[in-house]
Design an enzyme around this catalytic site. Structure first.
Site, PDB file in Angstrom:
ATOM      1  N   HIS A  13      -2.366 -10.050  11.988  1.00 30.00           N
ATOM      2  CA  HIS A  13      -1.797  -8.795  11.491  1.00 30.00           C
ATOM      3  C   HIS A  13      -1.368  -7.980  12.715  1.00 30.00           C
ATOM      4  O   HIS A  13      -2.112  -7.862  13.688  1.00 30.00           O
ATOM      5  CB  HIS A  13      -2.834  -8.023  10.673  1.00 30.00           C
ATOM      6  CG  HIS A  13      -2.400  -6.619  10.386  1.00 30.00           C
ATOM      7  ND1 HIS A  13      -1.175  -6.339   9.816  1.00 30.00           N
ATOM      8  CD2 HIS A  13      -2.987  -5.425  10.613  1.00 30.00           C
ATOM      9  CE1 HIS A  13      -1.043  -5.036   9.698  1.00 30.00           C
ATOM     10  NE2 HIS A  13      -2.133  -4.441  10.181  1.00 30.00           N
ATOM     11  N   GLU A  38       0.843  -1.188   0.000  1.00 36.36           N
ATOM     12  CA  GLU A  38       0.000   0.000   0.000  1.00 36.36           C
ATOM     13  C   GLU A  38       0.884   1.246   0.000  1.00 36.36           C
ATOM     14  O   GLU A  38       0.433   2.342   0.310  1.00 36.36           O
ATOM     15  CB  GLU A  38      -0.975  -0.004   1.176  1.00 36.36           C
ATOM     16  CG  GLU A  38      -0.349  -0.120   2.538  1.00 36.36           C
ATOM     17  CD  GLU A  38      -1.375  -0.089   3.659  1.00 36.36           C
ATOM     18  OE1 GLU A  38      -2.075   0.921   3.786  1.00 36.36           O
ATOM     19  OE2 GLU A  38      -1.453  -1.085   4.413  1.00 36.36           O
ATOM     20  N   CYS A  42      -3.369  -3.561   4.389  1.00 38.40           N
ATOM     21  CA  CYS A  42      -2.447  -4.578   4.931  1.00 38.40           C
ATOM     22  C   CYS A  42      -2.844  -5.999   4.543  1.00 38.40           C
ATOM     23  O   CYS A  42      -2.212  -6.967   4.963  1.00 38.40           O
ATOM     24  CB  CYS A  42      -2.378  -4.461   6.452  1.00 38.40           C
ATOM     25  SG  CYS A  42      -1.948  -2.818   6.995  1.00 38.40           S
TER      26      CYS A  42
HETATM   27  N1  CAA Z   1       2.021   3.234  30.538  1.00 34.11           N
HETATM   28  C1  CAA Z   1       1.465   2.104  30.035  1.00 34.11           C
HETATM   29  N2  CAA Z   1       0.437   2.103  29.145  1.00 34.11           N
HETATM   30  C2  CAA Z   1       0.000   3.297  28.707  1.00 34.11           C
HETATM   31  C3  CAA Z   1       0.546   4.512  29.180  1.00 34.11           C
HETATM   32  C4  CAA Z   1       1.602   4.445  30.127  1.00 34.11           C
HETATM   33  N3  CAA Z   1       2.173   5.552  30.601  1.00 34.11           N
HETATM   34  N4  CAA Z   1      -0.094   5.517  28.561  1.00 34.11           N
HETATM   35  C5  CAA Z   1      -1.028   4.959  27.739  1.00 34.11           C
HETATM   36  N5  CAA Z   1      -0.961   3.622  27.819  1.00 34.11           N
HETATM   37  C6  CAA Z   1      -1.729   2.617  27.092  1.00 34.11           C
HETATM   38  C7  CAA Z   1      -3.216   2.972  26.943  1.00 34.11           C
HETATM   39  O1  CAA Z   1      -3.948   2.605  28.115  1.00 34.11           O
HETATM   40  C8  CAA Z   1      -3.564   2.152  25.719  1.00 34.11           C
HETATM   41  O2  CAA Z   1      -3.705   0.796  26.073  1.00 34.11           O
HETATM   42  P1  CAA Z   1      -5.143   0.083  25.958  1.00 34.11           P
HETATM   43  O3  CAA Z   1      -5.590   0.287  24.542  1.00 34.11           O
HETATM   44  O4  CAA Z   1      -4.834  -1.342  26.266  1.00 34.11           O
HETATM   45  O5  CAA Z   1      -6.023   0.751  26.935  1.00 34.11           O
HETATM   46  C9  CAA Z   1      -2.321   2.216  24.861  1.00 34.11           C
HETATM   47  O6  CAA Z   1      -1.264   2.618  25.744  1.00 34.11           O
HETATM   48  C10 CAA Z   1      -2.406   3.222  23.734  1.00 34.11           C
HETATM   49  O7  CAA Z   1      -2.856   4.425  24.288  1.00 34.11           O
HETATM   50  P2  CAA Z   1      -3.890   5.351  23.525  1.00 34.11           P
HETATM   51  O8  CAA Z   1      -5.020   4.548  22.972  1.00 34.11           O
HETATM   52  O9  CAA Z   1      -4.195   6.518  24.393  1.00 34.11           O
HETATM   53  O10 CAA Z   1      -2.950   5.789  22.312  1.00 34.11           O
HETATM   54  P3  CAA Z   1      -3.213   6.838  21.182  1.00 34.11           P
HETATM   55  O11 CAA Z   1      -4.517   7.530  21.324  1.00 34.11           O
HETATM   56  O12 CAA Z   1      -1.998   7.666  21.130  1.00 34.11           O
HETATM   57  O13 CAA Z   1      -3.341   5.957  19.836  1.00 34.11           O
HETATM   58  C11 CAA Z   1      -3.227   4.298  18.187  1.00 34.11           C
HETATM   59  C12 CAA Z   1      -2.924   4.643  19.653  1.00 34.11           C
HETATM   60  C13 CAA Z   1      -4.709   4.538  17.874  1.00 34.11           C
HETATM   61  C14 CAA Z   1      -2.927   2.857  17.941  1.00 34.11           C
HETATM   62  C15 CAA Z   1      -2.342   5.207  17.254  1.00 34.11           C
HETATM   63  O14 CAA Z   1      -1.005   4.881  17.453  1.00 34.11           O
HETATM   64  C16 CAA Z   1      -2.676   5.053  15.786  1.00 34.11           C
HETATM   65  O15 CAA Z   1      -3.570   5.737  15.283  1.00 34.11           O
HETATM   66  N6  CAA Z   1      -1.971   4.137  15.049  1.00 34.11           N
HETATM   67  C17 CAA Z   1      -2.215   3.909  13.632  1.00 34.11           C
HETATM   68  C18 CAA Z   1      -3.509   3.127  13.385  1.00 34.11           C
HETATM   69  C19 CAA Z   1      -3.392   1.664  13.772  1.00 34.11           C
HETATM   70  O16 CAA Z   1      -2.322   1.102  13.930  1.00 34.11           O
HETATM   71  N7  CAA Z   1      -4.563   0.993  13.908  1.00 34.11           N
HETATM   72  C20 CAA Z   1      -4.597  -0.417  14.203  1.00 34.11           C
HETATM   73  C21 CAA Z   1      -5.823  -1.094  13.616  1.00 34.11           C
HETATM   74  S1  CAA Z   1      -5.925  -0.763  11.849  1.00 34.11           S
HETATM   75  C22 CAA Z   1      -4.811  -1.830  11.139  1.00 34.11           C
HETATM   76  O17 CAA Z   1      -4.457  -2.811  11.723  1.00 34.11           O
HETATM   77  C23 CAA Z   1      -4.272  -1.523   9.782  1.00 34.11           C
HETATM   78  C24 CAA Z   1      -2.920  -0.927   9.917  1.00 34.11           C
HETATM   79  O18 CAA Z   1      -1.922  -1.639   9.897  1.00 34.11           O
HETATM   80  C25 CAA Z   1      -2.824   0.514  10.107  1.00 34.11           C
END
Ligand code: CAA
Length: 386
Positions: free
Chosen positions: A233, A79, A111
């Site tokens: 994945h 992609e 993906c």
């Molecule tokens: N210590 C330990 N854990 C902590 C922490 C700390 N200090 N602070 C936060 N966390 C934890 C949170 O509790 C959370 O865990 P849970 O989900 O188990 O509750 C985790 O860290 C992530 O925290 P947030 O959800 O607050 O993180 P975020 O809002 O910054 O976003 C994300 C995370 C959405 C994955 C972002 O990185 C993102 O948008 N990534 C790209 C999209 C993606 O990867 N999506 C996955 C599904 S889609 C797919 O699979 C296709 C693809 O390849 C993209």
């Protein structure tokens, strides 16, 4: 006839960034990435390393001259295309010296693309049992500096040779797919980086998994207890773990066993990051090369997910002697990558090739990796084999 994966290779770019350094630079608790996302490092590609050079490096590591004479189909799943028209597979076919009478194509569905390639390869071998099909899953996952997805970037390629009577894993005929038209992650043609509804994407990943798995159980009569391991994945490792937990909540013994295997299956993903369509196959490679518990005849369950969304659940069975096709020092190779600080990472990963008015970029840095982008001449990408 048994058809499946005969060989599997991997290539990562030369650079790596420690996510603890990224966290400090972004004023985020490093445990959010290490514990919250279950990721510790991410691969960083310079402008001279793209999906073609990484794919070529992954494939060159596994192919013999005999393979190159027998391959009559090259499929690239990606992609992060380098061209809207010409398939990356055509560049790869030439760089790898594959015999001329071959079909070379590129498949796109986020993906999921390379998984579709695997099914296509299987059908092709069923029709032409003496053929071999090369599948290359190659991507550069880039979300932008200080973006929400920044800690889930990465880059790399997995190459797989699909044949009759494979030496690693037979692909079983139990595939179940699902398509749902959603906007969780997409990249319009005019955008440099993907648009992503992060939380929605994580929910859709899991919901597509649970609903497809229910249908898989209904159709095949199999249950998780039938599998020695599961590869999912891996956009980031925690997502895969949550997926496994979502379909394995009733049977504690099976969950514990599959969780142990899961941690073996993310050893490489944790230090490479998301490589989009290759992530599930990097996880397979990690499982095979890091698990001492697996044995011949074990069945492995797969969950492939491509945003947008298409997903597939399927399985494979390990064959006698599969360990002979694997490496024992891959982690050492990954640990030998050049470590970048955050300033270097920002400069290298986000550098853009500057073309002159005639579409030339002739002053690209010299790159001594096995395959590199040498320059661009009149908008044509020229690759070098080192
Ligand atoms: N210590 C330990 N854990 C902590 C922490 C700390 N200090 N602070 C936060 N966390 C934890 C949170 O509790 C959370 O865990 P849970 O989900 O188990 O509750 C985790 O860290 C992530 O925290 P947030 O959800 O607050 O993180 P975020 O809002 O910054 O976003 C994300 C995370 C959405 C994955 C972002 O990185 C993102 O948008 N990534 C790209 C999209 C993606 O990867 N999506 C996955 C599904 S889609 C797919 O699979 C296709 C693809 O390849 C993209």
């Amino acid at each position: 006839m048994n058809i499946g994966i005969d060989k599997i290779g991997f290539a990562a770019p030369s650079y790596v960034l420690d996510l603890a350094d990224l966290a400090l630079a972004r004023q985020i608790d490093p445990n959010k990435f290490k514990v919250g996302l279950l990721q510790s490092e991410m691969a960083v590609a310079p402008i001279t390393q793209d999906i073609v050079t990484l794919g070529a490096q992954a494939a060159a590591a596994i192919l013999t001259d005999e393979d190159k004479a027998a391959i009559d189909m090259v499929i690239v799943g990606t992609e992060s295309s380098i061209d809207q028209s010409k398939a990356a597979a055509v560049f790869l076919h030439q760089l790898l010296d594959i015999q001329p009478f071959a079909r070379s194509i590129e498949i796109k569905e986020a993906c999921y693309g390379a998984t579709a390639g695997l099914s296509l390869a299987k059908s092709h071998i069923a029709q032409f049992p003496h053929s071999k099909v090369l599948i290359i899953a190659s991507d550069i996952a880039k979300y932008g500096i200080a973006s929400g997805g920044e800690p889930t970037q990465g880059a790399g390629a997995v190459a797989m040779l699909v044949t009759a009577d494979p030496s690693i894993m037979i692909l079983n005929n139990d595939n179940v797919c699902q398509t749902r038209d959603i906007m969780d992650f997409w990249r319009p043609n005019y955008d440099k980086y993907p648009r992503v509804d992060g939380k929605f994407s994580t929910e859709q990943y899991t919901d597509c998994l649970t609903t497809t798995f229910d249908y898989y159980v209904e159709k095949t009569g199999k249950s998780l207890a039938d599998f020695a391991a599961m590869c999912l994945h891996i956009p980031f490792s925690k997502q895969g773990l949550k997926g496994l937990q979502a379909i394995c909540h009733q049977d504690e013994e099976t969950l514990n066993r599959l969780t142990e295997r899961f941690h073996e299956a993310i050893v490489y993903n944790k230090v490479v990051g998301n490589i989009y369509t290759g992530s599930i196959f990097l996880s397979l490679l990690s499982l095979l090369e890091n698990s001492q518990s697996l044995k011949t005849g074990d069945a492995i369950l797969f969950y492939s997910y491509g945003s947008g969304a298409v997903c597939e659940i399927f399985s494979g069975t390990l064959v006698e002697g599969y360990r002979n096709q694997l490496l024992t020092d891959r982690l050492d190779q990954l640990n030998a990558r050049k470590r970048l600080d955050v300033t270097e990472y920002e400069a290298i990963f986000f550098e853009e090739i500057k073309l002159d008015e005639a579409g030339n970029a002739i002053d690209l840095p010299l790159d001594d990796t096995p395959f590199a982008l040498q320059n661009i001449e009149q908008h044509k990408r020229i690759y070098r084999k080192n």
